[in-house]
Design a protein around this motif. Structure first.
Motif, short mmCIF file in Angstrom:
data_model
loop_
_atom_site.label_atom_id
_atom_site.label_comp_id
_atom_site.label_asym_id
_atom_site.label_seq_id
_atom_site.Cartn_x
_atom_site.Cartn_y
_atom_site.Cartn_z
N SER A 1 0.82 -1.22 0.00
CA SER A 1 0.00 0.00 0.00
C SER A 1 0.85 1.26 0.00
O SER A 1 0.44 2.29 -0.53
N LEU A 2 2.04 1.18 0.56
CA LEU A 2 2.91 2.36 0.60
C LEU A 2 3.37 2.76 -0.80
O LEU A 2 3.49 3.94 -1.13
N ARG A 3 3.62 1.75 -1.66
CA ARG A 3 4.01 2.02 -3.04
C ARG A 3 2.90 2.83 -3.73
O ARG A 3 3.18 3.76 -4.48
N GLU B 1 10.38 1.87 -7.44
CA GLU B 1 11.80 1.78 -7.12
C GLU B 1 12.51 2.97 -7.76
O GLU B 1 12.24 3.29 -8.91
N ILE B 2 13.37 3.61 -7.00
CA ILE B 2 14.14 4.69 -7.59
C ILE B 2 15.58 4.61 -7.10
O ILE B 2 15.87 3.95 -6.10
N TRP C 1 14.02 9.42 2.91
CA TRP C 1 12.57 9.56 2.70
C TRP C 1 12.25 10.99 2.26
O TRP C 1 11.53 11.21 1.28
N ASP C 2 12.78 11.97 3.00
CA ASP C 2 12.50 13.37 2.68
C ASP C 2 12.95 13.72 1.26
O ASP C 2 12.26 14.44 0.54
N GLN C 3 14.08 13.19 0.86
CA GLN C 3 14.62 13.52 -0.47
C GLN C 3 13.77 12.95 -1.61
O GLN C 3 13.63 13.58 -2.65
N VAL C 4 13.22 11.75 -1.38
CA VAL C 4 12.57 11.08 -2.51
C VAL C 4 11.04 11.13 -2.48
O VAL C 4 10.41 10.77 -3.46
N CYS C 5 10.47 11.55 -1.36
CA CYS C 5 9.01 11.46 -1.26
C CYS C 5 8.29 12.81 -1.39
O CYS C 5 7.13 12.95 -0.96
N LEU D 1 6.29 11.08 6.50
CA LEU D 1 6.49 9.64 6.72
C LEU D 1 5.39 9.13 7.65
O LEU D 1 5.29 9.58 8.78
N PRO D 2 4.56 8.21 7.16
CA PRO D 2 3.50 7.68 8.05
C PRO D 2 4.12 6.98 9.27
O PRO D 2 5.18 6.36 9.15
N ASN D 3 3.43 7.09 10.41
CA ASN D 3 3.94 6.51 11.67
C ASN D 3 4.21 5.02 11.61
O ASN D 3 5.14 4.52 12.21
N HIS D 4 3.36 4.32 10.87
CA HIS D 4 3.41 2.86 10.90
C HIS D 4 4.47 2.26 9.98
O HIS D 4 4.67 1.05 9.97
N VAL D 5 5.13 3.10 9.18
CA VAL D 5 6.02 2.57 8.13
C VAL D 5 7.22 1.81 8.71
O VAL D 5 7.84 2.24 9.67
#
Lengths: 139, 76
Positions: B9-11, B18-19, B33-37, B42-46
């Motif tokens: 679901s995160l995808r 994929e990057i 995460w900050d650079q690519v999203c 960032l969701p808490n559960h990740v």
């Protein structure tokens, strides 16, 4: 130790028979088989797709099998897990342990399935009877 | 080169499969995460992994590593 991720339906009893240790060398076999239900959280489920993280999944299952073999007095472990499209009634997972006695066999088998469910990177996506698709978000 | 993978679901939430990124500095997973999203918090559960081992937000990523982000697992 055997760990297998497979994308086709499997017969758990066949795997158990094939993997069984030499007669006389073990006194207990504990097994867990997880099978797909046709319902979940109040809805009828038509099919499911199981995604995984190739290689990390196998690596994680190997790690927990190593822990089980060190922690309990057991002789061998087996984990088979389905991925891809799955239908109600299909087996999803088989976990088995062999030991001299029942206590370590039961305990190690329970450990393996609980750790698998908690941390092995698999994800279920369900298709409901009305064709709605949703990710399962709790195990 | 660092490879970053997203699963399940995160995808879909992030819209990436994929990057790969080039970086000259050592980064934490949180920075990756900050650079690519693109500003998606960032969701808490990740859950996250480096080279297929569970890691956390402060884990350091090096050149050549494979980083993965994914939701709570639901196998078995």
């Amino acid at each position: 130790m055997l760990i297998k991720i497979i994308s086709n339906e499997f017969n758990p009893w066949k795997y158990l028979q094939e993997h069984e240790l030499q007669a006389g060398k073990f006194g207990a076999t504990a097994t867990f088989i997880g099978t797909m239900r046709d319902y979940n959280v109040g809805d009828t489920v038509k099919s499911m797709f199981l995604e995984h993280y190739p290689n990390m999944t196998e690596k994680y299952l190997q790690q927990i099998s190593d822990i089980a073999l060190q922690r309990w007095d057991i002789l061998d472990t087996l984990i088979i897990h389905r991925v891809g499209k799955i239908l109600p009634g299909d087996n999803i997972v088989l976990v088995a342990t062999w030991a001299g006695h029942r206590a370590p066999a039961f305990e190690a088998c329970r450990f393996l399935i609980e750790e698998l469910k908690a941390k092995a990177p698999f994800w279920k996506r369900e298709t409901l009877i009305d064709d709605k698709i949703r990710w399962v978000n709790a195990n | 080169m660092i490879t970053i993978k997203f699963f399940a679901s995160l995808r879909e939430e992030v819209g990436k499969n994929e990057i790969q990124i080039e970086t000259s500095e050592q980064l934490t997973i949180a920075k990756i995460w900050d650079q690519v999203c693109d500003g998606i918090p960032l969701p808490n559960h990740v859950l996250m992994a480096i080279n297929m081992e569970y890691a956390d937000l402060n884990s350091l990523v090096e050149d050549g590593d494979e980083v993965a982000f994914f939701p709570p697992v639901t196998g078995g």
